[in-house]
Design a protein around this motif. Structure first.
Motif, mmCIF file in Angstrom:
data_model
loop_
_atom_site.group_PDB
_atom_site.id
_atom_site.type_symbol
_atom_site.label_atom_id
_atom_site.label_comp_id
_atom_site.label_asym_id
_atom_site.label_seq_id
_atom_site.Cartn_x
_atom_site.Cartn_y
_atom_site.Cartn_z
ATOM 1 N N GLY A 176 86.241 -35.142 98.571
ATOM 2 C CA GLY A 176 86.202 -34.126 99.624
ATOM 3 C C GLY A 176 87.536 -33.830 100.286
ATOM 4 N N PRO A 177 88.250 -34.857 100.778
ATOM 5 C CA PRO A 177 89.519 -34.591 101.471
ATOM 6 C C PRO A 177 90.560 -33.880 100.616
ATOM 7 C CG PRO A 177 88.757 -36.813 101.950
ATOM 8 C CD PRO A 177 87.864 -36.269 100.869
ATOM 9 N N SER A 178 90.492 -34.062 99.287
ATOM 10 C CA SER A 178 91.484 -33.419 98.422
ATOM 11 C C SER A 178 91.383 -31.894 98.488
ATOM 12 C CB SER A 178 91.307 -33.891 96.977
ATOM 13 O OG SER A 178 90.035 -33.510 96.474
ATOM 14 N N ILE B 254 96.570 -29.197 104.190
ATOM 15 C CA ILE B 254 96.545 -29.477 105.627
ATOM 16 C C ILE B 254 96.822 -30.963 105.885
ATOM 17 C CG2 ILE B 254 95.116 -29.469 107.710
ATOM 18 C CD1 ILE B 254 93.571 -27.112 106.485
ATOM 19 N N LEU B 255 96.139 -31.817 105.115
ATOM 20 C CA LEU B 255 96.244 -33.255 105.342
ATOM 21 C C LEU B 255 97.605 -33.829 104.963
ATOM 22 C CD1 LEU B 255 92.689 -34.349 104.098
ATOM 23 C CD2 LEU B 255 93.491 -34.225 106.449
ATOM 24 N N ASN B 256 98.324 -33.142 104.081
ATOM 25 C CA ASN B 256 99.659 -33.602 103.692
ATOM 26 C C ASN B 256 100.633 -33.588 104.858
ATOM 27 O OD1 ASN B 256 99.524 -34.440 101.016
ATOM 28 N ND2 ASN B 256 99.549 -32.326 100.256
ATOM 29 N N PHE C 7 97.844 -40.728 107.208
ATOM 30 C CA PHE C 7 96.387 -40.564 107.264
ATOM 31 C C PHE C 7 95.843 -40.145 105.908
ATOM 32 C CE2 PHE C 7 92.734 -37.679 108.006
ATOM 33 C CZ PHE C 7 91.843 -38.616 108.530
ATOM 34 N N TYR C 8 96.528 -39.210 105.234
ATOM 35 C CA TYR C 8 96.068 -38.714 103.932
ATOM 36 C C TYR C 8 96.120 -39.821 102.877
ATOM 37 C CZ TYR C 8 95.475 -35.592 99.939
ATOM 38 O OH TYR C 8 95.006 -34.987 98.807
ATOM 39 N N ILE D 137 92.947 -42.082 103.527
ATOM 40 C CA ILE D 137 91.647 -41.508 103.149
ATOM 41 C C ILE D 137 91.575 -41.127 101.672
ATOM 42 C CG2 ILE D 137 91.197 -40.664 105.481
ATOM 43 C CD1 ILE D 137 91.884 -37.858 104.464
ATOM 44 N N SER D 138 92.706 -41.131 100.976
ATOM 45 C CA SER D 138 92.682 -40.857 99.538
ATOM 46 C C SER D 138 92.705 -42.147 98.716
ATOM 47 C CB SER D 138 93.865 -39.967 99.138
ATOM 48 O OG SER D 138 95.100 -40.603 99.449
ATOM 49 N N SER D 139 92.709 -43.285 99.415
ATOM 50 C CA SER D 139 92.679 -44.576 98.722
ATOM 51 C C SER D 139 91.270 -44.834 98.188
ATOM 52 C CB SER D 139 93.079 -45.700 99.685
ATOM 53 O OG SER D 139 92.664 -46.960 99.195
ATOM 54 N N PRO D 140 91.120 -45.104 96.889
ATOM 55 C CA PRO D 140 89.786 -45.373 96.329
ATOM 56 C C PRO D 140 89.078 -46.529 97.037
ATOM 57 C CG PRO D 140 91.358 -45.024 94.561
ATOM 58 C CD PRO D 140 92.145 -45.094 95.838
ATOM 59 N N TRP D 141 89.823 -47.592 97.325
ATOM 60 C CA TRP D 141 89.201 -48.744 97.984
ATOM 61 C C TRP D 141 88.664 -48.355 99.358
ATOM 62 C CZ3 TRP D 141 89.297 -51.399 102.478
ATOM 63 C CH2 TRP D 141 88.653 -52.645 102.499
#
Length: 225
Positions: free
Chosen positions: A74-76, A81-83, A88-89, A92-96
């Motif tokens: 979702g965040p991708s 914007i998140l970059n 923070f990005y 939230i983009s970390s698989p773990w």
């Protein structure tokens, strides 16, 4: 065969830290969140109750795998914007982290139902006794909640095991946990016994966890014996 078993086991156990960290932290976070949500439900605030119940319906009514995909992918969709907030990005983009968040939110929804049900089953006499002492609702919850949690342990122990089982889905996004390494091995060797080894590892973990929960439950409920 025994050489293959030992080799598979050594490789699969490399994923044990991720499986245990996801399981243990997910259980703790979900439990704490469920306690808070159960208390908020007990305050009988119309708006808060509707929000919590909507959250529970969403997370208990949809598969954990779907939730995992939504949280991870979702965040991708909002990467531009998140970059602008790289730290923070990155988190939230970390698989773990996404697997941990999905497990926590999913388990907390079920656990809230368990804890709130235990709160509702507390004898009215205890609530009335606190009220007679001049306690407000929040003060009463501090007294009643520990008793309710003890009574909920037998049901909650099943949810604890389900969380550990749910970590197996983390390999889908991908997290290199027990199932992550099992899938990797299977891609190399196409040997069904790889998953037998993985199943035995999960069986051992859940058996140990169930034993621990039974011991905790026995000690917590000694006051009733």
């Amino acid at each position: 065969m025994s050489d293959n078993f030992i080799y598979y086991l050594k490789v699969i156990l490399q994923g044990l830290p991720d499986t245990l960290s996801l399981g243990i932290l997910g259980i703790i976070s979900a439990g704490l969140l469920a306690v808070i949500l159960s208390c908020l439900l007990s305050l009988n605030s119309c708006v808060i109750t509707k929000i919590i119940r909507t959250y529970i319906i969403i997370f208990t009514g949809s598969p954990l795998l779907v939730q995992l995909f939504l949280i991870y992918y979702g965040p991708s969709q909002f990467g531009d914007i998140l970059n602008k907030v790289p730290t923070f990005y990155e988190i939230i983009s970390s698989p773990w982290f996404c697997a941990y968040l999905a497990l926590t939110l999913n388990s907390a929804a079920y656990t809230t139902q368990i804890f709130y049900g235990a709160l509702k089953s507390v004898p009215q006499g205890q609530w009335q006794a606190c009220e007679a002492l001049g306690m407000n609702k929040r003060q009463t919850l501090r007294i009643v909640m520990p008793y309710a949690l003890k009574r909920a342990l037998s049901t909650y122990s099943n949810e604890v095991v389900f969380v550990v089982k749910g970590t197996a889905l983390a390999s889908m996004i991908p997290v290199m946990d027990i199932m992550g390494y099992s899938n990797q091995l299977n891609g190399d060797y196409y040997d069904f016994s790889i998953f037998v080894v993985a199943g035995l590892v999960y069986l051992l973990i859940n058996g140990l966890l169930s034993t621990i929960m039974r011991i905790i439950e026995k000690k917590a409920l000694t006051f009733e014996n």
